[in-house]
Design a protein around this motif. Structure first.
Motif, short mmCIF file in Angstrom:
data_model
loop_
_atom_site.label_atom_id
_atom_site.label_comp_id
_atom_site.label_asym_id
_atom_site.label_seq_id
_atom_site.Cartn_x
_atom_site.Cartn_y
_atom_site.Cartn_z
N LEU A 143 0.81 -1.21 0.00
CA LEU A 143 0.00 0.00 0.00
C LEU A 143 0.85 1.26 0.00
O LEU A 143 0.46 2.28 -0.57
CB LEU A 143 -0.93 0.02 1.22
CG LEU A 143 -2.01 -1.06 1.25
CD1 LEU A 143 -2.84 -0.95 2.53
CD2 LEU A 143 -2.92 -0.96 0.03
N LEU B 294 -3.72 2.26 -2.47
CA LEU B 294 -5.16 2.50 -2.54
C LEU B 294 -5.54 3.17 -3.86
O LEU B 294 -6.56 2.82 -4.47
CB LEU B 294 -5.62 3.37 -1.36
CG LEU B 294 -5.61 2.69 0.01
CD1 LEU B 294 -6.04 3.67 1.10
CD2 LEU B 294 -6.52 1.47 0.03
N LEU C 128 -8.13 -0.14 7.02
CA LEU C 128 -7.51 -0.32 5.71
C LEU C 128 -7.94 -1.62 5.06
O LEU C 128 -8.16 -1.68 3.85
CB LEU C 128 -5.99 -0.31 5.85
CG LEU C 128 -5.28 1.04 5.71
CD1 LEU C 128 -3.78 0.87 5.83
CD2 LEU C 128 -5.64 1.72 4.40
N GLN D 70 -11.27 -1.10 3.49
CA GLN D 70 -11.15 -0.29 2.28
C GLN D 70 -10.62 -1.13 1.13
O GLN D 70 -11.09 -1.00 -0.01
CB GLN D 70 -10.23 0.90 2.54
CG GLN D 70 -10.82 1.94 3.48
CD GLN D 70 -9.88 3.10 3.74
OE1 GLN D 70 -8.87 3.25 3.08
NE2 GLN D 70 -10.21 3.92 4.73
N CYS D 71 -9.68 -1.99 1.44
CA CYS D 71 -9.11 -2.86 0.40
C CYS D 71 -10.16 -3.87 -0.08
O CYS D 71 -10.29 -4.13 -1.28
CB CYS D 71 -7.89 -3.60 0.94
SG CYS D 71 -6.45 -2.54 1.17
N ASP E 130 -11.87 7.32 5.38
CA ASP E 130 -12.38 7.22 4.00
C ASP E 130 -13.53 8.17 3.69
O ASP E 130 -14.31 7.92 2.78
CB ASP E 130 -12.80 5.78 3.69
CG ASP E 130 -12.57 5.44 2.22
OD1 ASP E 130 -11.67 6.05 1.62
OD2 ASP E 130 -13.29 4.59 1.68
#
Length: 213
Positions: free
Chosen positions: A56, A64, A90, A93-94, A166
């Motif tokens: 990342l 991202l 994270l 989000q991934c 986010d």
């Protein structure tokens, strides 16, 4: 036929370590390695790869941002993130960006072969964060010493936390009853004060290192 792999990581030691593990196994062909998202996205090898192992924290275009561009391109290969961040935020989000696995570099990388096999078999491989004793940073207090050190205001730290969670500039503006222009100005000022490159991963790393999240 060997599983075709691409590795994208900005640390040559990590690249070499992962490459050695995969090549010793004999079932994998490491087609290429990249140290930034820009060169990765420009590679014609993406059309032939089976699995992308993606860090990342990379220069130019971070992980991202790379995931977002790959999703827009309609990438059909499997993607496994390999990162230093043991972060539920994270990881989520991934996952939302279409990632099939999320591995932490502090774990035994010799498990990587099994994780790749699991992903190729259709499984989703993510850490069990309920078993982690890592602090989440939710008890962070706005210490005067911290604010003075980085010349940040309480509002700016609040925006850092929301960006790392986010929220878009518009969503932050709506929640804080400010204009989108004001939030974008705050974000530019934050990046300038901290001396960071303008990427979410750089800001996230700062936030984690300083207990903001």
């Amino acid at each position: 036929m060997k599983t075709r792999i691409i590795i994208a990581d900005d640390h040559p030691v990590v690249i070499q370590g992962v490459k050695d593990i995969l090549e010793k196994n004999g079932a994998f062909d490491v087609m290429a390695t990249f140290r930034d998202g820009k060169s990765l996205l420009q590679s014609p090898l993406l059309a032939r790869v089976d699995v992308l192992l993606l860090d990342l924290n990379m220069p130019d275009i971070d992980g991202l941002q790379t995931l977002d561009k790959l999703r827009k391109l309609g990438a059909s290969f499997k993607i496994i993130v390999i990162t230093s961040y043991l972060s539920p935020l994270l990881a989520e989000q991934c996952k939302a960006a279409g990632v099939h696995g999320y591995l932490v570099k502090s774990d035994d990388l010799y498990l990587l072969v099994k994780r790749i096999q699991d992903v190729l078999a259709g499984e989703s491989v993510f850490p069990d964060f309920s078993q982690s004793d890592q602090p989440t940073g939710t008890d962070f207090s706005y210490f005067d010493e911290f604010l003075k050190k980085y010349k940040l205001t309480k509002r700016e730290v609040e925006i850092v936390r929301m960006v790392c969670n986010d929220y878009s500039s518009k969503e932050i503006a709506d929640k804080l009853c400010l204009s989108t222009f004001t939030i974008q100005t705050h974000r530019r000022n934050i990046i300038r004060k901290l001396g960071l490159d303008d990427s979410k991963i750089a800001l996230y790393r700062f936030a984690v290192d300083n207990g903001v999240i």
